[in-house]
Design a protein around this motif. Structure first.
Motif, PDB file in Angstrom:
ATOM      1  N   GLY A 179      -3.356 -12.036  -4.574  1.00  0.00           N
ATOM      2  CA  GLY A 179      -2.072 -12.346  -5.192  1.00  0.00           C
ATOM      3  C   GLY A 179      -1.094 -11.194  -5.042  1.00  0.00           C
ATOM      4  O   GLY A 179      -1.426 -10.114  -4.519  1.00  0.00           O
ATOM      5  N   ASN A 180       0.131 -11.407  -5.505  1.00  0.00           N
ATOM      6  CA  ASN A 180       1.211 -10.452  -5.280  1.00  0.00           C
ATOM      7  C   ASN A 180       1.004  -9.102  -5.958  1.00  0.00           C
ATOM      8  O   ASN A 180       1.609  -8.099  -5.554  1.00  0.00           O
ATOM      9  N   ASP A 181       0.151  -9.023  -6.972  1.00  0.00           N
ATOM     10  CA  ASP A 181      -0.131  -7.734  -7.601  1.00  0.00           C
ATOM     11  C   ASP A 181      -0.884  -6.800  -6.667  1.00  0.00           C
ATOM     12  O   ASP A 181      -0.985  -5.600  -6.933  1.00  0.00           O
ATOM     13  N   SER A 183      -0.029  -6.242  -3.495  1.00  0.00           N
ATOM     14  CA  SER A 183       0.870  -6.181  -2.343  1.00  0.00           C
ATOM     15  C   SER A 183       0.627  -4.960  -1.465  1.00  0.00           C
ATOM     16  O   SER A 183       1.083  -4.928  -0.318  1.00  0.00           O
ATOM     17  N   ALA A 186      -0.855  -5.964   1.739  1.00  0.00           N
ATOM     18  CA  ALA A 186      -0.109  -6.899   2.587  1.00  0.00           C
ATOM     19  C   ALA A 186       0.553  -6.177   3.750  1.00  0.00           C
ATOM     20  O   ALA A 186       0.931  -5.003   3.659  1.00  0.00           O
ATOM     21  N   ALA A 241      -4.544 -16.222  -7.031  1.00  0.00           N
ATOM     22  CA  ALA A 241      -3.109 -16.373  -7.287  1.00  0.00           C
ATOM     23  C   ALA A 241      -2.717 -15.787  -8.636  1.00  0.00           C
ATOM     24  O   ALA A 241      -1.573 -15.359  -8.826  1.00  0.00           O
ATOM     25  N   ASN A 243      -3.985 -13.092  -9.697  1.00  0.00           N
ATOM     26  CA  ASN A 243      -4.177 -11.649  -9.534  1.00  0.00           C
ATOM     27  C   ASN A 243      -5.434 -11.118 -10.217  1.00  0.00           C
ATOM     28  O   ASN A 243      -5.457 -10.007 -10.749  1.00  0.00           O
ATOM     29  N   GLY A 261       3.307 -19.116  -1.087  1.00  0.00           N
ATOM     30  CA  GLY A 261       3.505 -17.685  -1.274  1.00  0.00           C
ATOM     31  C   GLY A 261       2.857 -17.122  -2.523  1.00  0.00           C
ATOM     32  O   GLY A 261       3.096 -15.957  -2.871  1.00  0.00           O
ATOM     33  N   SER A 262       2.032 -17.911  -3.199  1.00  0.00           N
ATOM     34  CA  SER A 262       1.357 -17.391  -4.399  1.00  0.00           C
ATOM     35  C   SER A 262       0.199 -16.472  -4.036  1.00  0.00           C
ATOM     36  O   SER A 262      -0.265 -15.696  -4.869  1.00  0.00           O
ATOM     37  N   VAL A 263      -0.283 -16.565  -2.794  1.00  0.00           N
ATOM     38  CA  VAL A 263      -1.277 -15.624  -2.273  1.00  0.00           C
ATOM     39  C   VAL A 263      -0.882 -15.271  -0.846  1.00  0.00           C
ATOM     40  O   VAL A 263      -0.074 -15.965  -0.218  1.00  0.00           O
ATOM     41  N   PHE A 264      -1.442 -14.205  -0.311  1.00  0.00           N
ATOM     42  CA  PHE A 264      -1.238 -13.847   1.090  1.00  0.00           C
ATOM     43  C   PHE A 264      -2.594 -13.549   1.713  1.00  0.00           C
ATOM     44  O   PHE A 264      -3.557 -13.219   1.017  1.00  0.00           O
TER      45      PHE A 264
END
Length: 312
Positions: A179-181, A183, A186, A241, A243, A261-264
């Motif tokens: 998830g975005n936390d 990043s 990424a 998602a 995190n 975009g909730s996960v990468f």
């Protein structure tokens, strides 16, 4: 005494229809053929079976007793013949399939729909279970075949005494997601060693997916100690998602979340091997007509490189 079934079948039709002529029509033979058959039966049984009159024929008391038994036997056989014809035409029957979570959700459903459209009278029983459980059910005869995710080379999946045919249907890719936390993972290449320093979400021990992950990391002398272990794959992406850690899932389970975009997807420096979706059946037990019809649906879908092997 060795009376043929054809003799009793002729007797059955004469008795039921009360006429040699009508019995001949029902049997698609001539009346003299029916008459001769009854005469031979009376000689064999040493008993008069029919009383003839202008109105037709009627049973003697002895023949009436015989008819009750012959009627039950003939009608039971006729019923079995009709059932067999229905099965051959796939008007009825049953297919018993073992499927893993991944194959059921992202591979098997369109084939189930197509088969029911083609053969609505055939019942389908799908057992959704782990790969080891499905293989055990196949060994015991509780399912006709299994559609499962297999590791490359099928290492460790089978027992020495197994007589299985394995056909590769498709390949798919497992990926690492977050998830975005997370990043900081990424947009760059991440080594397996670095990845193992993060909290993990994965399947519980004893599952094929968990063993596949452990084996992948073991080649780099790494081991994962998950923060969250799950019994079903479909929960990994939602937890990633939210995190709760790095998830390891088949790409199909994460497709929607990746698009939203909730996960990468984490780009790893090492390649995760592709796994295979395979159909597995027994070579020592013939499949039913319905089972064979279902497997024929895969004939155009199977990849050109698909193979059949006897895993003994």
């Amino acid at each position: 005494m060795s009376v043929s079934f054809d003799s009793y079948k002729t007797f059955y039709y004469v008795a039921r229809l009360g006429s040699f002529t009508e019995a001949a029509k029902a049997l698609y033979v001539t009346q003299p053929t029916v008459t001769h058959a009854i005469q031979m039966l009376e000689q064999e049984l040493d008993c008069v079976l029919f009383q003839r009159s202008r109105k037709g024929v009627s049973l003697t008391p002895e023949a009436a007793m015989l008819y009750e038994h012959v009627r039950a036997a003939c009608e039971h056989i006729f019923e079995a013949e009709n059932a067999l014809k229905a099965k051959k035409k796939l008007l009825e029957g049953q297919v018993r399939i073992g499927a893993s979570e991944t194959t059921l959700h992202f591979f098997l459903l369109p084939f189930l729909k197509e088969f029911k459209t083609l053969h609505p009278g055939v019942k389908i029983k799908v057992s959704n279970s782990s790969t080891p459980t499905a293989l055990a059910a196949l060994r015991s005869g509780h399912i006709d075949f299994a559609i499962l995710v297999m590791r490359p080379g099928y290492k460790g999946a089978f027992l020495p005494q197994d007589k299985f045919s394995v056909t590769r249907l498709a390949g798919f890719q497992d990926i690492f997601i977050a998830g975005n936390d997370f990043s900081d993972l990424a947009g760059r290449s991440v080594t397996p060693g670095e990845l193992c320093g993060y909290p993990f979400i994965c399947m519980e021990p004893g599952t094929v997916t968990r063993q596949f992950l452990d084996d992948f990391l073991l080649q780099f002398h790494l081991a994962v100690s998950p923060d969250i272990e799950l019994a079903t794959t479909d929960l990994i992406t939602p937890m990633a998602a939210n995190n709760l850690g790095v998830g390891f899932v088949p790409r199909a389970f994460a497709r929607s979340a990746l698009e939203e975009g909730s996960v990468f997807q984490i780009r790893l420096t090492e390649t995760v091997p592709e796994r295979e979706i395979c159909v597995i059946s027994r070579t020592d037990t013939p499949l039913s007509l319905a089972g064979n019809a279902f497997l024929r649906l895969f004939s155009d879908f199977a990849e050109p490189s698909c193979i059949k092997k006897d895993c003994r």
